[in-house]
Scaffold this active site. Structure first.
Site, PDB file in Angstrom:
ATOM      1  N   LYS A   1       0.852  -1.199   0.000  1.00 31.75           N
ATOM      2  CA  LYS A   1       0.000   0.000   0.000  1.00 31.75           C
ATOM      3  C   LYS A   1       0.882   1.240   0.000  1.00 31.75           C
ATOM      4  O   LYS A   1       1.909   1.267   0.688  1.00 31.75           O
ATOM      5  CB  LYS A   1      -0.936   0.008   1.226  1.00 31.75           C
ATOM      6  CG  LYS A   1      -1.771   1.288   1.338  1.00 31.75           C
ATOM      7  CD  LYS A   1      -2.931   1.132   2.287  1.00 31.75           C
ATOM      8  CE  LYS A   1      -2.597   1.361   3.734  1.00 31.75           C
ATOM      9  NZ  LYS A   1      -2.052   2.705   4.054  1.00 31.75           N
TER      10      LYS A   1
ATOM     11  N   GLU B   1      -9.585   7.537   3.613  1.00 26.55           N
ATOM     12  CA  GLU B   1      -9.524   7.820   5.056  1.00 26.55           C
ATOM     13  C   GLU B   1     -10.101   9.196   5.390  1.00 26.55           C
ATOM     14  O   GLU B   1      -9.759  10.206   4.752  1.00 26.55           O
ATOM     15  CB  GLU B   1      -8.061   7.732   5.540  1.00 26.55           C
ATOM     16  CG  GLU B   1      -7.937   8.006   7.049  1.00 26.55           C
ATOM     17  CD  GLU B   1      -6.657   7.505   7.693  1.00 26.55           C
ATOM     18  OE1 GLU B   1      -5.844   6.836   7.008  1.00 26.55           O
ATOM     19  OE2 GLU B   1      -6.477   7.775   8.904  1.00 26.55           O
TER      20      GLU B   1
HETATM   21  O1  KIV Z   1      -1.243   2.280   8.784  1.00 22.44           O
HETATM   22  C1  KIV Z   1      -2.413   1.869   8.844  1.00 22.44           C
HETATM   23  O2  KIV Z   1      -2.803   1.114   9.739  1.00 22.44           O
HETATM   24  C2  KIV Z   1      -3.326   2.330   7.807  1.00 22.44           C
HETATM   25  C3  KIV Z   1      -4.787   2.119   8.027  1.00 22.44           C
HETATM   26  C4  KIV Z   1      -5.252   2.919   9.152  1.00 22.44           C
HETATM   27  C5  KIV Z   1      -5.567   2.338   6.797  1.00 22.44           C
HETATM   28  O3  KIV Z   1      -2.896   2.874   6.834  1.00 22.44           O
END
Ligand code: KIV
Length: 273
Positions: free
Chosen positions: A118, A187
């Site tokens: 991600k 978010e």
């Molecule tokens: O770092 C994380 O846990 C996240 C989530 C809150 C989406 O990016």
């Protein structure tokens, strides 16, 4: 015949195919034992860089390193066998160039065996998302509030509070989706904006503080369990294990101090002569 147990995990294409279908369940985990517990119920386990704040007590996610993500990613892979494991790329490991992003992402995938990574950012990252996906790295996007940008945005507050800011956030979502992301974390945006984004992009949106108008939801496990000292207002508590841990530790300390702690004679009883 192989003696290895066959592990059939969900894949990024499986998650992409869920757009508009059954809502996608996502939780964070950073440890083998919690990964084992959440794996039964989750489609995706996110090894979020929130581990910097949750596990290490840091003020922000900015200091988190690639090595920290790889270490905890290993643990989560060992503890799970069904969910797609997605590992966050930490601040500084992917923004300089698409080549830097590929080197970091391929290292994370090779060393942990995770199924996707991600990255935080919208239009500015579209070229990188395309570069990664074309080279075999499934990418989950992350738009709206992007905590790694805390030092430029100033605080962890909701995004798109005024309608005039919506177009930019919608454009971020479209850019990342068109570049090939298989899903996008949205978010801290209000429901009407989350709904518009979810309607406009062809990939699943995973909301956090972004209302029910998303294709799935993600929460930080320790936040929803009542273990984090500070949690965002939108988090529903599904458990309250902090006080349970404290009570157990207090009982243990009392037992040790009063010498009521079970000794080895209870475990290895002496044979009567
Ligand atoms: O770092 C994380 O846990 C996240 C989530 C809150 C989406 O990016």
């Amino acid at each position: 015949m192989s003696v290895q147990e066959e592990i059939k995990r969900l894949t990024a294409p499986d998650i992409l195919a869920r757009k508009g279908g059954e809502p996608i369940v996502v939780l964070t985990s950073y440890h083998a034992h919690t990964a084992r517990l959440v794996d039964k119920y989750c489609d995706v386990i996110l090894v979020g860089d929130s581990l910097g704040m949750v596990m290490h007590g840091l003020e922000t996610t900015v200091p988190v390193t690639l090595e920290m993500m790889i270490l905890q990613g290993h643990a989560v892979m060992r503890g799970s066998k069904h969910a797609l494991v997605v590992i966050d790329m930490p601040f500084g490991s992917y923004e300089a160039s698409k080549e830097q992003a590929f080197l970091s992402a391929s290292r994370v995938m090779k060393e942990t065996g995770c199924g996707a990574i991600k990255v935080e950012g919208g239009r500015r990252l579209a070229e990188t998302v395309a570069f990664l996906t074309e080279r075999g790295v499934p990418v989950m996007g992350h738009i709206g509030l992007t905590p790694q940008s805390i030092n430029t945005i100033g605080s962890f507050r909701a995004q798109g509070r005024e309608e005039k800011d919506w177009a930019r956030i919608e454009d971020d979502a479209k850019a990342v989706a068109d570049a090939g992301a298989f899903s996008i974390v949205v978010e801290a945006v209000a429901e009407p904006l989350a709904r518009k984004i979810s309607e406009q992009v062809a990939v699943p949106t995973i909301g956090i503080g972004a209302s029910v108008a998303c294709d799935g939801q993600v929460l930080v496990l320790e936040d929803m369990l009542g273990l984090s000292p500070r949690v965002p207002k939108f988090v529903k508590r599904y458990g309250n294990i902090g006080p349970g841990i404290e009570a157990a530790v207090a009982d243990y300390a009392k037992d040790v101090r009063s010498r009521a702690f079970p000794g080895p004679e209870n475990v290895y009883p002496m044979k009567k002569k």
